[in-house]
Design an enzyme around this catalytic site. Sequence first.
Site, PDB file in Angstrom:
ATOM      1  N   LYS A  48     -97.083 -36.956  28.919  1.00 25.59           N
ATOM      2  CA  LYS A  48     -97.295 -35.563  29.286  1.00 25.59           C
ATOM      3  C   LYS A  48     -98.767 -35.180  29.140  1.00 25.59           C
ATOM      4  O   LYS A  48     -99.511 -35.824  28.395  1.00 25.59           O
ATOM      5  CB  LYS A  48     -96.472 -34.659  28.364  1.00 25.59           C
TER       6      LYS A  48
ATOM      7  N   ARG B 141     -81.737 -37.230  29.740  1.00 29.22           N
ATOM      8  CA  ARG B 141     -80.514 -37.660  30.424  1.00 29.22           C
ATOM      9  C   ARG B 141     -80.155 -39.098  30.075  1.00 29.22           C
ATOM     10  O   ARG B 141     -78.988 -39.476  30.119  1.00 29.22           O
ATOM     11  CB  ARG B 141     -80.680 -37.464  31.931  1.00 29.22           C
TER      12      ARG B 141
END
Length: 505
Positions: free
Chosen positions: A280, A354
Amino acid sequence: MDFSIKTFDAKNGAAQLKTGCIAVAVFENKKLSASAQQLDGKGAITAALKSGDISGKPGTTLLLRNLDGVAAERVLLVGLGKEAPVGEKDFLSAIQAMVRTLGTVGSADAVLALPFDEVKERELAWALRSTVLAVRENLYRSDSLKSNKEAPSNGAKKLAFAVNAADSNAAKTVVAQAEALANGMELTKNLGNLPANVCTPTYLADTAKRLAKEFKLDVEVLDRKQLQALKMGSFLSVTNGSEEPPKFIVLKHLGGKSKDAPIVLVGKGITFDSGGISIKPGAAMDEMKYDMCGAASVLGTFRAIAEMKLKLNVIGVIPACENMPSGRATKPGDIVTSMSGQTIEVLNTDAEGRLVLCDALTYTERFKPAAVVDVATLTGACITALGHHNSGLFTRHDAEHDALAEELLAAGKETNDTAWRMPISDAYQEQLKSNFADIANIGGPPAGSITAACFLERFTRKYPWAHLDIAGTAWRSGAAKGATGRPVPLLTTFLINRAQAASGK
């Protein structure tokens, strides 16, 4: 804070209540609530309104002392806006202002004699619960790791709700449940606000063990070798780059009948999300300590329902790990095999939530659940879609799942912890196609929160399921940075309603 219920004579009982402070309502049209009228024998409250010392607008307050004929030392006038029935927004503004003022008065106790049963389209229980939560929110401090902590409030330490005698027993139950809910939210906020070098996967596991010991819950914590034996290749792929060992936490509150199928809550527990190899940007990366707020909300919900001794079987499943870059980290383009046997092409290692959830959702099949709700700070796309007001709710579109969605939405409305239902359909599944595996872990920028939910849906087809994306609601940024405790109110109320339905009430 000590909360209690106090009943009084509807005619003139408010004036006879001996307390350090009594809070009563006034309105913009210069009218007084019933309790305020009982304290206005000499006209002091009416005079304050007429003189403009208090306007009666929502959130205005005025403290009066030593009124003739009033047993209370102080009278706190609280503006509620237009005359009853009071609007919900006006009531909440008034409560927050009242709570701030009570935090500064020189009284150890106070009686709240507001028209709690006169809020438009809301019941007494809502008003009492909202007040308890507002008080606890005002008292909350996130300075546990500061060397110089804030001085404790000198305000009221005991609050009594003045209600009619007929409502007394129900009010006691509501206030006790609200305190338990506030305790659960506080745990969730504390966990979220801790830095990632303190709140590790092991710390979350230890928290679950402490809860189990305090409230006599069942707990099991699986380590790497056990996860390998279960073939949780998707979950383990996220842990590859971290030095922190993964923990898979299973917490059980078995308050219902032994034959009743449980509700399962699954919480994403990424204690720090660097993005992995798909790292990020540095700006605001510190906020990725909040990527375990799904796990924290499950633990907070268990804290609340355990204190309530809720008569329902509830199981919490928390896959906890870090997502870090290193020479061992999973790389974009790697293919991993999930516990379900489905293979996943990892196109972006920053879509890791996920990957841990899908194995946890497969694991829950063994419980033969009545319903499963997973909770995760899953996508920035959900913030783009819904902002910071509503959590995203995703379920399949059929009668069974529509009913589950309505239960969750209703619980959110009941507690001001609202969610908004988003679409989920096979059309979006097309975006998750992979040339090399059964499924890709991202579907591109369009409808990012929906394709993330579609990914999870593939692992939930053996039971009723809903997904809550809390990326926009679990914490605040900016000057008020900190965990919010959401969606503990929604989840707890959903479970309370389920327990009541199961008991036939």
